[in-house]
Design an enzyme around this catalytic site. Structure first.
Site, PDB file in Angstrom:
ATOM      1  N   LYS A  18      12.459 112.341-109.103  1.00  0.00           N
ATOM      2  CA  LYS A  18      11.299 111.552-108.693  1.00  0.00           C
ATOM      3  C   LYS A  18      11.128 111.519-107.169  1.00  0.00           C
ATOM      4  O   LYS A  18      10.030 111.739-106.662  1.00  0.00           O
ATOM      5  CB  LYS A  18      11.465 110.136-109.262  1.00  0.00           C
ATOM      6  CG  LYS A  18      10.372 109.160-108.934  1.00  0.00           C
ATOM      7  CD  LYS A  18      10.463 107.934-109.817  1.00  0.00           C
ATOM      8  CE  LYS A  18      11.806 107.234-109.758  1.00  0.00           C
ATOM      9  NZ  LYS A  18      12.089 106.521-108.525  1.00  0.00           N
ATOM     10  N   ARG A  94       8.498  98.685-111.248  1.00  0.00           N
ATOM     11  CA  ARG A  94       9.678  99.008-112.044  1.00  0.00           C
ATOM     12  C   ARG A  94       9.746  98.112-113.284  1.00  0.00           C
ATOM     13  O   ARG A  94      10.569  98.347-114.153  1.00  0.00           O
ATOM     14  CB  ARG A  94      10.892  98.720-111.160  1.00  0.00           C
ATOM     15  CG  ARG A  94      12.152  99.422-111.517  1.00  0.00           C
ATOM     16  CD  ARG A  94      12.351 100.584-110.596  1.00  0.00           C
ATOM     17  NE  ARG A  94      13.729 100.850-110.295  1.00  0.00           N
ATOM     18  CZ  ARG A  94      14.097 101.606-109.295  1.00  0.00           C
ATOM     19  NH1 ARG A  94      13.215 102.128-108.478  1.00  0.00           N
ATOM     20  NH2 ARG A  94      15.356 101.852-109.092  1.00  0.00           N
ATOM     21  N   ARG A 131      24.411 114.589-106.929  1.00  0.00           N
ATOM     22  CA  ARG A 131      23.404 114.267-105.908  1.00  0.00           C
ATOM     23  C   ARG A 131      24.058 113.756-104.615  1.00  0.00           C
ATOM     24  O   ARG A 131      24.998 112.975-104.652  1.00  0.00           O
ATOM     25  CB  ARG A 131      22.470 113.184-106.461  1.00  0.00           C
ATOM     26  CG  ARG A 131      21.392 112.755-105.493  1.00  0.00           C
ATOM     27  CD  ARG A 131      20.272 112.084-106.204  1.00  0.00           C
ATOM     28  NE  ARG A 131      20.587 110.738-106.648  1.00  0.00           N
ATOM     29  CZ  ARG A 131      19.714 109.969-107.321  1.00  0.00           C
ATOM     30  NH1 ARG A 131      18.529 110.442-107.628  1.00  0.00           N
ATOM     31  NH2 ARG A 131      20.061 108.753-107.697  1.00  0.00           N
ATOM     32  N   ARG A 163      25.506 108.301-102.577  1.00  0.00           N
ATOM     33  CA  ARG A 163      25.061 106.915-102.481  1.00  0.00           C
ATOM     34  C   ARG A 163      26.026 105.978-103.194  1.00  0.00           C
ATOM     35  O   ARG A 163      26.572 106.339-104.215  1.00  0.00           O
ATOM     36  CB  ARG A 163      23.678 106.774-103.127  1.00  0.00           C
ATOM     37  CG  ARG A 163      22.542 106.984-102.177  1.00  0.00           C
ATOM     38  CD  ARG A 163      21.221 107.161-102.872  1.00  0.00           C
ATOM     39  NE  ARG A 163      20.968 106.244-103.978  1.00  0.00           N
ATOM     40  CZ  ARG A 163      19.839 106.221-104.681  1.00  0.00           C
ATOM     41  NH1 ARG A 163      18.860 107.060-104.376  1.00  0.00           N
ATOM     42  NH2 ARG A 163      19.664 105.388-105.664  1.00  0.00           N
ATOM     43  N   ARG A 174      21.874 101.572-114.400  1.00  0.00           N
ATOM     44  CA  ARG A 174      20.474 101.798-114.010  1.00  0.00           C
ATOM     45  C   ARG A 174      19.687 102.517-115.111  1.00  0.00           C
ATOM     46  O   ARG A 174      18.513 102.241-115.310  1.00  0.00           O
ATOM     47  CB  ARG A 174      20.411 102.570-112.688  1.00  0.00           C
ATOM     48  CG  ARG A 174      20.685 101.657-111.502  1.00  0.00           C
ATOM     49  CD  ARG A 174      20.377 102.333-110.194  1.00  0.00           C
ATOM     50  NE  ARG A 174      21.328 103.380-109.897  1.00  0.00           N
ATOM     51  CZ  ARG A 174      21.075 104.451-109.199  1.00  0.00           C
ATOM     52  NH1 ARG A 174      19.869 104.649-108.716  1.00  0.00           N
ATOM     53  NH2 ARG A 174      22.002 105.345-108.952  1.00  0.00           N
TER      54      ARG A 174
HETATM   55  P1  AMP Z   1      15.897 103.923-106.190  1.00  0.00           P
HETATM   56  O1  AMP Z   1      16.151 104.661-104.924  1.00  0.00           O
HETATM   57  O2  AMP Z   1      14.451 103.881-106.559  1.00  0.00           O
HETATM   58  O3  AMP Z   1      16.798 104.374-107.308  1.00  0.00           O
HETATM   59  O4  AMP Z   1      16.288 102.379-105.899  1.00  0.00           O
HETATM   60  C1  AMP Z   1      17.614 102.013-105.538  1.00  0.00           C
HETATM   61  C2  AMP Z   1      17.843 100.524-105.825  1.00  0.00           C
HETATM   62  O5  AMP Z   1      16.899  99.729-105.087  1.00  0.00           O
HETATM   63  C3  AMP Z   1      17.640 100.111-107.280  1.00  0.00           C
HETATM   64  O6  AMP Z   1      18.793 100.322-108.078  1.00  0.00           O
HETATM   65  C4  AMP Z   1      17.326  98.619-107.123  1.00  0.00           C
HETATM   66  O7  AMP Z   1      18.504  97.872-106.842  1.00  0.00           O
HETATM   67  C5  AMP Z   1      16.475  98.616-105.853  1.00  0.00           C
HETATM   68  N1  AMP Z   1      15.027  98.793-106.148  1.00  0.00           N
HETATM   69  C6  AMP Z   1      14.222  99.802-105.718  1.00  0.00           C
HETATM   70  N2  AMP Z   1      12.960  99.639-106.146  1.00  0.00           N
HETATM   71  C7  AMP Z   1      12.949  98.504-106.884  1.00  0.00           C
HETATM   72  C8  AMP Z   1      11.955  97.802-107.616  1.00  0.00           C
HETATM   73  N3  AMP Z   1      10.685  98.235-107.677  1.00  0.00           N
HETATM   74  N4  AMP Z   1      12.321  96.646-108.256  1.00  0.00           N
HETATM   75  C9  AMP Z   1      13.584  96.183-108.201  1.00  0.00           C
HETATM   76  N5  AMP Z   1      14.586  96.791-107.540  1.00  0.00           N
HETATM   77  C10 AMP Z   1      14.277  97.949-106.877  1.00  0.00           C
END
Ligand code: AMP
Length: 226
Positions: A18, A94, A131, A163, A174
């Site tokens: 994504k 989300r 990754r 990460r 997740r």
């Molecule tokens: P991502 O890079 O999109 O996988 O986001 C990494 C982390 O950021 C997620 O596991 C959440 O802890 C937080 N996060 C990012 N976007 C959101 C969202 N829209 N709602 C809630 N938590 C978020």
């Protein structure tokens, strides 16, 4: 007909590609890439008050509260590059609650298309384990596609690392969260006639080609109806 900047959402489980595809889409349509994950990681890195509020939640692989996310999005959309110029949302909304609040902020018609990257869970678990991400600019690499020189980012020279939330435990949490909370968004946007399903099992170029073609078809269909 007046051309206006496109407003897109890309949905996809962790490891679906994504982030990488959103960068491609943003550059193709000339719109900002608005990634809540990148913004939150930058806040944690700079130890800002926002970063302190979200650090532990992110490390545990849990979702940050809708209130915090909406504050971050509202502030981002006020910046000059995004205000009125379209965007591609990556990682937002989300949850159904976030989608409701986005509709209240922008009107449901404001979103042109919602692309859903479709890929089997087994494929994404293997991808996430390999990754690696630049700790400065967020650029994504992999064990199979590393930076040119050591683990130093080709774009900004930052350290390229795994990460904290790419550990197996956090990834499993997740993926379960995605199924429980984000998958219902797919049904919602399908019903609204905005959903664009895209097969995300392929090379970056293949998937980017499919994604842009599918979004273009959806934009053209929207123009015909408008
Ligand atoms: P991502 O890079 O999109 O996988 O986001 C990494 C982390 O950021 C997620 O596991 C959440 O802890 C937080 N996060 C990012 N976007 C959101 C969202 N829209 N709602 C809630 N938590 C978020």
């Amino acid at each position: 007909m007046t051309a206006r900047a496109v407003r897109l959402i890309v949905l996809g489980k962790q490891g679906s590609g994504k982030g990488t595809q959103c960068v491609r889409v943003a550059s193709h349509y000339g719109i900002p890439h608005v990634s809540t994950g990148d913004m939150l990681r930058a806040a944690v890195k700079s130890a800002s008050p926002l970063g302190e509020r979200v650090k532990r939640t992110m490390e545990a692989g849990e979702l940050v509260s809708d209130d915090i996310i909406l504050e971050v999005i509202a502030a981002r959309l006020k910046e000059p590059d995004a205000a009125g110029n379209g965007f591609v949302f990556d990682g937002f909304p989300r949850t159904v609650g976030q989608a409701d609040r986005l509709d209240a902020m922008l009107l449901p018609e404001a979103i042109d298309a919602v692309a859903s990257l479709e890929i089997p869970t087994g494929v994404v678990v293997a991808r996430i384990a390999g990754r690696r991400t630049c700790s400065s600019c967020g650029r994504v690499y992999s064990l199979a596609d590393p930076p040119r020189a050591g683990w130093t980012c080709d774009t900004c020279g930052g350290d390229v690392v795994q990460r904290d939330d790419d550990t197996e435990e956090a990834v499993t949490r997740r993926l379960a969260l995605y199924d429980a909370q984000t998958a219902p968004l797919i049904a919602r946007y399908r019903q609204a006639g905005k959903l664009v399903p895209v097969d995300a099992d392929g090379t970056i170029d293949e998937v980017a080609g499919r994604l842009v073609a599918a979004i273009d078809a959806r934009l053209a269909a929207g123009r015909v109806r408008a």
